[in-house]
Write a protein that holds these residues in place. Structure first.
Motif, PDB file in Angstrom:
ATOM      1  N   SER A 192      13.161   7.136   0.971  1.00 27.95           N
ATOM      2  CA  SER A 192      11.730   6.892   1.186  1.00 27.95           C
ATOM      3  C   SER A 192      11.456   5.413   1.422  1.00 27.95           C
ATOM      4  CB  SER A 192      10.895   7.423   0.024  1.00 27.95           C
ATOM      5  OG  SER A 192      11.165   6.723  -1.167  1.00 27.95           O
ATOM      6  N   LEU A 193      12.188   4.532   0.745  1.00 29.10           N
ATOM      7  CA  LEU A 193      12.017   3.097   0.969  1.00 29.10           C
ATOM      8  C   LEU A 193      12.408   2.719   2.387  1.00 29.10           C
ATOM      9  CD1 LEU A 193      13.369   1.772  -2.421  1.00 29.10           C
ATOM     10  CD2 LEU A 193      11.019   1.578  -1.597  1.00 29.10           C
ATOM     11  N   GLU A 194      13.530   3.255   2.846  1.00 32.13           N
ATOM     12  CA  GLU A 194      13.972   2.969   4.207  1.00 32.13           C
ATOM     13  C   GLU A 194      12.938   3.447   5.221  1.00 32.13           C
ATOM     14  OE1 GLU A 194      17.852   3.661   7.098  1.00 32.13           O
ATOM     15  OE2 GLU A 194      17.804   4.631   5.136  1.00 32.13           O
ATOM     16  N   GLU A 195      12.359   4.624   4.999  1.00 27.64           N
ATOM     17  CA  GLU A 195      11.326   5.148   5.902  1.00 27.64           C
ATOM     18  C   GLU A 195      10.091   4.262   5.902  1.00 27.64           C
ATOM     19  OE1 GLU A 195      10.637   9.238   4.842  1.00 27.64           O
ATOM     20  OE2 GLU A 195      12.684   9.811   5.373  1.00 27.64           O
ATOM     21  N   MET A 196       9.671   3.786   4.726  1.00 24.45           N
ATOM     22  CA  MET A 196       8.512   2.900   4.642  1.00 24.45           C
ATOM     23  C   MET A 196       8.737   1.629   5.454  1.00 24.45           C
ATOM     24  SD  MET A 196       7.405   2.892   0.663  1.00 24.45           S
ATOM     25  CE  MET A 196       7.759   4.347  -0.293  1.00 24.45           C
ATOM     26  N   PHE A 197       9.882   1.014   5.248  1.00 25.59           N
ATOM     27  CA  PHE A 197      10.199  -0.215   5.964  1.00 25.59           C
ATOM     28  C   PHE A 197      10.229   0.043   7.466  1.00 25.59           C
ATOM     29  CE2 PHE A 197      11.181  -1.966   1.903  1.00 25.59           C
ATOM     30  CZ  PHE A 197      11.310  -3.344   2.050  1.00 25.59           C
ATOM     31  N   LYS A 198      10.882   1.134   7.890  1.00 24.00           N
ATOM     32  CA  LYS A 198      10.984   1.442   9.314  1.00 24.00           C
ATOM     33  C   LYS A 198       9.608   1.662   9.945  1.00 24.00           C
ATOM     34  CE  LYS A 198      15.639   3.237   9.708  1.00 24.00           C
ATOM     35  NZ  LYS A 198      16.489   4.401   9.981  1.00 24.00           N
ATOM     36  N   GLU A 199       8.722   2.380   9.254  1.00 18.99           N
ATOM     37  CA  GLU A 199       7.368   2.606   9.779  1.00 18.99           C
ATOM     38  C   GLU A 199       6.656   1.281  10.020  1.00 18.99           C
ATOM     39  OE1 GLU A 199       4.871   5.283   7.525  1.00 18.99           O
ATOM     40  OE2 GLU A 199       6.563   6.647   7.210  1.00 18.99           O
ATOM     41  N   ILE A 200       6.760   0.395   9.066  1.00 20.28           N
ATOM     42  CA  ILE A 200       6.051  -0.884   9.158  1.00 20.28           C
ATOM     43  C   ILE A 200       6.629  -1.754  10.265  1.00 20.28           C
ATOM     44  CG2 ILE A 200       5.573  -3.048   7.926  1.00 20.28           C
ATOM     45  CD1 ILE A 200       5.377  -1.204   5.379  1.00 20.28           C
ATOM     46  N   ILE A 201       7.941  -1.868  10.319  1.00 22.28           N
ATOM     47  CA  ILE A 201       8.521  -2.752  11.336  1.00 22.28           C
ATOM     48  C   ILE A 201       8.344  -2.195  12.743  1.00 22.28           C
ATOM     49  CG2 ILE A 201      10.132  -3.805   9.713  1.00 22.28           C
ATOM     50  CD1 ILE A 201      12.377  -2.165  11.067  1.00 22.28           C
ATOM     51  N   ALA A 227       0.835  -1.211   0.000  1.00 19.58           N
ATOM     52  CA  ALA A 227       0.000   0.000   0.000  1.00 19.58           C
ATOM     53  C   ALA A 227       0.868   1.260   0.000  1.00 19.58           C
ATOM     54  CB  ALA A 227      -0.938   0.001   1.198  1.00 19.58           C
ATOM     55  N   LYS A 228       1.930   1.251   0.781  1.00 21.72           N
ATOM     56  CA  LYS A 228       2.826   2.415   0.821  1.00 21.72           C
ATOM     57  C   LYS A 228       3.533   2.602  -0.523  1.00 21.72           C
ATOM     58  CE  LYS A 228       3.744   2.789   5.750  1.00 21.72           C
ATOM     59  NZ  LYS A 228       3.158   4.107   5.881  1.00 21.72           N
ATOM     60  N   LEU A 229       3.966   1.508  -1.129  1.00 27.51           N
ATOM     61  CA  LEU A 229       4.626   1.589  -2.426  1.00 27.51           C
ATOM     62  C   LEU A 229       3.672   2.118  -3.499  1.00 27.51           C
ATOM     63  CD1 LEU A 229       6.589  -1.791  -2.395  1.00 27.51           C
ATOM     64  CD2 LEU A 229       7.578   0.508  -2.209  1.00 27.51           C
ATOM     65  N   GLU A 230       2.424   1.660  -3.447  1.00 24.74           N
ATOM     66  CA  GLU A 230       1.429   2.108  -4.426  1.00 24.74           C
ATOM     67  C   GLU A 230       1.219   3.611  -4.359  1.00 24.74           C
ATOM     68  OE1 GLU A 230      -1.445  -1.797  -4.900  1.00 24.74           O
ATOM     69  OE2 GLU A 230      -1.783  -0.451  -3.212  1.00 24.74           O
ATOM     70  N   SER A 231       1.225   4.168  -3.165  1.00 26.28           N
ATOM     71  CA  SER A 231       0.940   5.597  -3.000  1.00 26.28           C
ATOM     72  C   SER A 231       2.194   6.469  -3.088  1.00 26.28           C
ATOM     73  CB  SER A 231       0.223   5.851  -1.676  1.00 26.28           C
ATOM     74  OG  SER A 231       1.065   5.534  -0.593  1.00 26.28           O
ATOM     75  N   SER A 232       3.351   5.856  -3.187  1.00 23.84           N
ATOM     76  CA  SER A 232       4.596   6.617  -3.255  1.00 23.84           C
ATOM     77  C   SER A 232       4.845   7.087  -4.689  1.00 23.84           C
ATOM     78  CB  SER A 232       5.766   5.745  -2.797  1.00 23.84           C
ATOM     79  OG  SER A 232       6.967   6.447  -2.907  1.00 23.84           O
ATOM     80  N   PRO A 233       5.168   8.374  -4.863  1.00 22.59           N
ATOM     81  CA  PRO A 233       5.408   8.872  -6.215  1.00 22.59           C
ATOM     82  C   PRO A 233       6.653   8.270  -6.858  1.00 22.59           C
ATOM     83  CG  PRO A 233       5.844  10.591  -4.598  1.00 22.59           C
ATOM     84  CD  PRO A 233       5.274   9.415  -3.857  1.00 22.59           C
ATOM     85  N   GLU A 234       7.672   7.976  -6.050  1.00 22.77           N
ATOM     86  CA  GLU A 234       8.887   7.377  -6.595  1.00 22.77           C
ATOM     87  C   GLU A 234       9.561   6.530  -5.527  1.00 22.77           C
ATOM     88  OE1 GLU A 234      12.519  10.167  -6.562  1.00 22.77           O
ATOM     89  OE2 GLU A 234      10.821  11.435  -7.105  1.00 22.77           O
ATOM     90  N   LEU A 235      10.449   5.657  -5.986  1.00 25.71           N
ATOM     91  CA  LEU A 235      11.154   4.787  -5.068  1.00 25.71           C
ATOM     92  C   LEU A 235      12.610   5.227  -4.977  1.00 25.71           C
ATOM     93  CD1 LEU A 235       9.821   1.281  -6.185  1.00 25.71           C
ATOM     94  CD2 LEU A 235       8.871   2.862  -4.512  1.00 25.71           C
ATOM     95  N   ASP A 236      12.922   5.964  -3.947  1.00 28.05           N
ATOM     96  CA  ASP A 236      14.316   6.299  -3.688  1.00 28.05           C
ATOM     97  C   ASP A 236      14.708   5.649  -2.370  1.00 28.05           C
ATOM     98  OD1 ASP A 236      14.081   8.311  -1.395  1.00 28.05           O
ATOM     99  OD2 ASP A 236      12.808   9.242  -2.921  1.00 28.05           O
ATOM    100  N   GLU A 237      15.999   5.488  -2.155  1.00 26.78           N
ATOM    101  CA  GLU A 237      16.465   4.744  -0.997  1.00 26.78           C
ATOM    102  C   GLU A 237      15.951   5.319   0.319  1.00 26.78           C
ATOM    103  OE1 GLU A 237      20.597   2.889   0.699  1.00 26.78           O
ATOM    104  OE2 GLU A 237      20.398   3.320  -1.426  1.00 26.78           O
TER     105      GLU A 237
END
Length: 113
Positions: free
Chosen positions: A49-58, A37-47
């Motif tokens: 923002s990806l790290e922040e997504m993973f950290k939020e979830i874990i 869901a976070k990836l779907e709503s993210s405008p782009e995949l940069d390191e």
């Protein structure tokens, strides 16, 4: 060497069944769905923002980074070993990553913990 890089060039790669059984478990399904869901709503995949997504979830689910990263790694590459997960996500690209994660989720949709 070429076989190890197959996932960069083909989306119909073979999945290591041992890696899938170990890492695509019912217990990790919901965190992977949250990442999707976070990836779907993210405008782009940069390191970053990806790290922040993973950290939020874990952090929210009190799981280890390795559990989520390994499930995503197997989803994206079919293997338990690959370059760094953020790099793989960026190189595969957003749309292809989404497609591969959805496909993996369908494989353990009815899995038992």
């Amino acid at each position: 060497m070429a076989e190890a890089a197959e996932f960069y060039f083909r989306s119909d790669f073979a999945v290591d069944e041992k890696a899938a059984r170990k890492h695509l478990t019912a217990a990790i399904k919901e965190p992977v769905e949250a990442l999707l869901a976070k990836l779907e709503s993210s405008p782009e995949l940069d390191e970053k923002s990806l790290e922040e997504m993973f950290k939020e979830i874990i952090t929210a689910r009190r799981i280890k980074l390795g559990a989520l990263a390994q499930a995503v790694r197997v989803s994206l590459t079919g293997r338990a070993v690959s370059p760094g997960i953020y790099e793989v996500l960026k190189l595969v690209g957003k749309e292809e990553a989404l497609k591969r994660i959805r496909r993996a989720l369908s494989k353990y949709k009815d899995a038992r913990a």
